[in-house]
Scaffold this active site. Structure first.
Site, PDB file in Angstrom:
ATOM      1  N   CYS A   1       2.284  -8.666   6.260  1.00 24.53           N
ATOM      2  CA  CYS A   1       0.934  -8.134   6.455  1.00 24.53           C
ATOM      3  C   CYS A   1       0.072  -9.104   7.264  1.00 24.53           C
ATOM      4  O   CYS A   1      -0.951  -8.716   7.808  1.00 24.53           O
ATOM      5  CB  CYS A   1       0.268  -7.838   5.119  1.00 24.53           C
ATOM      6  SG  CYS A   1      -0.064  -9.307   4.145  1.00 24.53           S
TER       7      CYS A   1
ATOM      8  N   CYS B   1       0.842  -1.188   0.000  1.00 28.12           N
ATOM      9  CA  CYS B   1       0.000   0.000   0.000  1.00 28.12           C
ATOM     10  C   CYS B   1       0.888   1.255   0.000  1.00 28.12           C
ATOM     11  O   CYS B   1       1.995   1.239   0.553  1.00 28.12           O
ATOM     12  CB  CYS B   1      -0.885   0.012   1.239  1.00 28.12           C
ATOM     13  SG  CYS B   1      -2.071  -1.338   1.296  1.00 28.12           S
TER      14      CYS B   1
ATOM     15  N   CYS C   1       2.689   2.716   3.172  1.00 23.32           N
ATOM     16  CA  CYS C   1       3.561   1.771   3.887  1.00 23.32           C
ATOM     17  C   CYS C   1       4.676   1.220   3.012  1.00 23.32           C
ATOM     18  O   CYS C   1       5.317   0.228   3.364  1.00 23.32           O
ATOM     19  CB  CYS C   1       2.730   0.602   4.426  1.00 23.32           C
ATOM     20  SG  CYS C   1       1.354   1.132   5.431  1.00 23.32           S
TER      21      CYS C   1
HETATM   22  S1  SF4 Z   1      -1.080  -1.135   7.282  1.00 21.84           S
HETATM   23 FE1  SF4 Z   1      -1.283  -2.817   5.774  1.00 21.84          FE
HETATM   24  S2  SF4 Z   1      -3.362  -2.651   4.895  1.00 21.84           S
HETATM   25 FE2  SF4 Z   1      -2.930  -0.751   6.039  1.00 21.84          FE
HETATM   26  S3  SF4 Z   1      -2.237   0.666   4.456  1.00 21.84           S
HETATM   27 FE3  SF4 Z   1      -0.385  -0.312   5.339  1.00 21.84          FE
HETATM   28  S4  SF4 Z   1       0.022  -2.159   4.097  1.00 21.84           S
HETATM   29 FE4  SF4 Z   1      -2.048  -1.436   3.619  1.00 21.84          FE
END
Ligand code: SF4
Length: 245
Positions: free
Chosen positions: A225, A198, A201
């Site tokens: 994740c 994402c 992140c």
């Molecule tokens: S914490 Fe995980 S699901 Fe949330 S934005 Fe970051 S990578 Fe994506």
């Protein structure tokens, strides 16, 4: 003996096998697993380089193999565009996304919870809805500190086999396969990313650890994740899942 029951020393094979031997081994693993699980074998496609390599291998072994993609509201625009192109090419790729409301910037305050809600829940949903008995992933044991202890065939959840057919491939061999087979990749790699997730992140880094750019500045830095570490066969309560294309 079936390759599915192998107890080979995988760390040794990373160095011992050449590129062609690794490709043949990966195809044989998928072929044997498909012979055993048929339509209940499904490929998880994260749209990263390893996933698209596995997807290409699987389609070469058996064009009927199905797949699923998990996307989130935070995926970069380039990844969404790439996803739409992939789904247009392969309509048998089903897309899962959790639209449930979550606190703003949960990825900063509680990244594990954010990943659980936005990634793990849709994977559970896909496994349940597609009646998956064997899911195929693009995990590699040389990818980072959290990925050294996986096996090619695992049963972390009872009744759900996980097949990791490119587990012993190096990063270079993935790119070698993609180039030789002219497999389209996410354009973000051209920007310098080596591991994609994402947008909030995922950062570009020059670290030796391929996943070092994931969750930088949080306790999850370079981590997971949760889809490879959490149970996936539990029933998900209160799920709000959409399938978009
Ligand atoms: S914490 Fe995980 S699901 Fe949330 S934005 Fe970051 S990578 Fe994506």
């Amino acid at each position: 003996m079936s390759l599915l029951n192998n107890s080979d020393d995988l760390k040794e094979l990373v160095e011992a096998l050449n590129f062609k031997e690794k490709v043949e081994r990966s195809k044989q693993l998928i072929k044997e697993a498909y012979a055993r699980y048929g339509e209940s074998l499904v490929v998880a496609n994260s749209l990263g380089k390893d996933s698209v390599a596995v997807w290409d291998l699987a389609k070469k072994v058996e064009p009927k193999i199905r797949g699923f993609i998990v996307t989130t509201r935070y995926k970069p625009a380039e990844t969404i565009k790439f996803m739409k192109n992939e789904v247009a090419r392969y309509p048998e790729l089903k897309v899962y996304k959790n639209e449930a409301p979550i606190p703003e910037r949960l990825y900063e305050s509680e990244p594990d919870k954010c990943c659980d809600i936005l990634k793990v829940v849709p994977v559970k949903n896909a496994i349940e809805e597609l009646h998956v008995k064997c899911w195929v992933t693009g995990l590699r044991c040389t990818e980072g500190r959290t990925r050294t202890d996986f096996k090619e065939v695992e049963e972390r959840d009872k009744g759900l086999i996980k097949l990791n057919p490119i587990l012993i491939w190096k990063e270079r061999e993935v790119w070698q396969y993609l180039a030789l087979n002219r497999v389209p990749v996410n354009p973000l790699y051209a920007e310098g990313y080596r591991s994609l997730g994402c947008a909030p992140c995922t950062k570009i880094t020059n670290d030796d650890n391929e996943r070092a750019g994931r969750w930088i500045g949080t306790s999850k830095c370079g981590g997971e994740c949760g889809i490879h570490t959490r149970p996936l066969k539990t029933i998900t309560k209160g799920k709000i899942i959409s399938k978009d294309k």
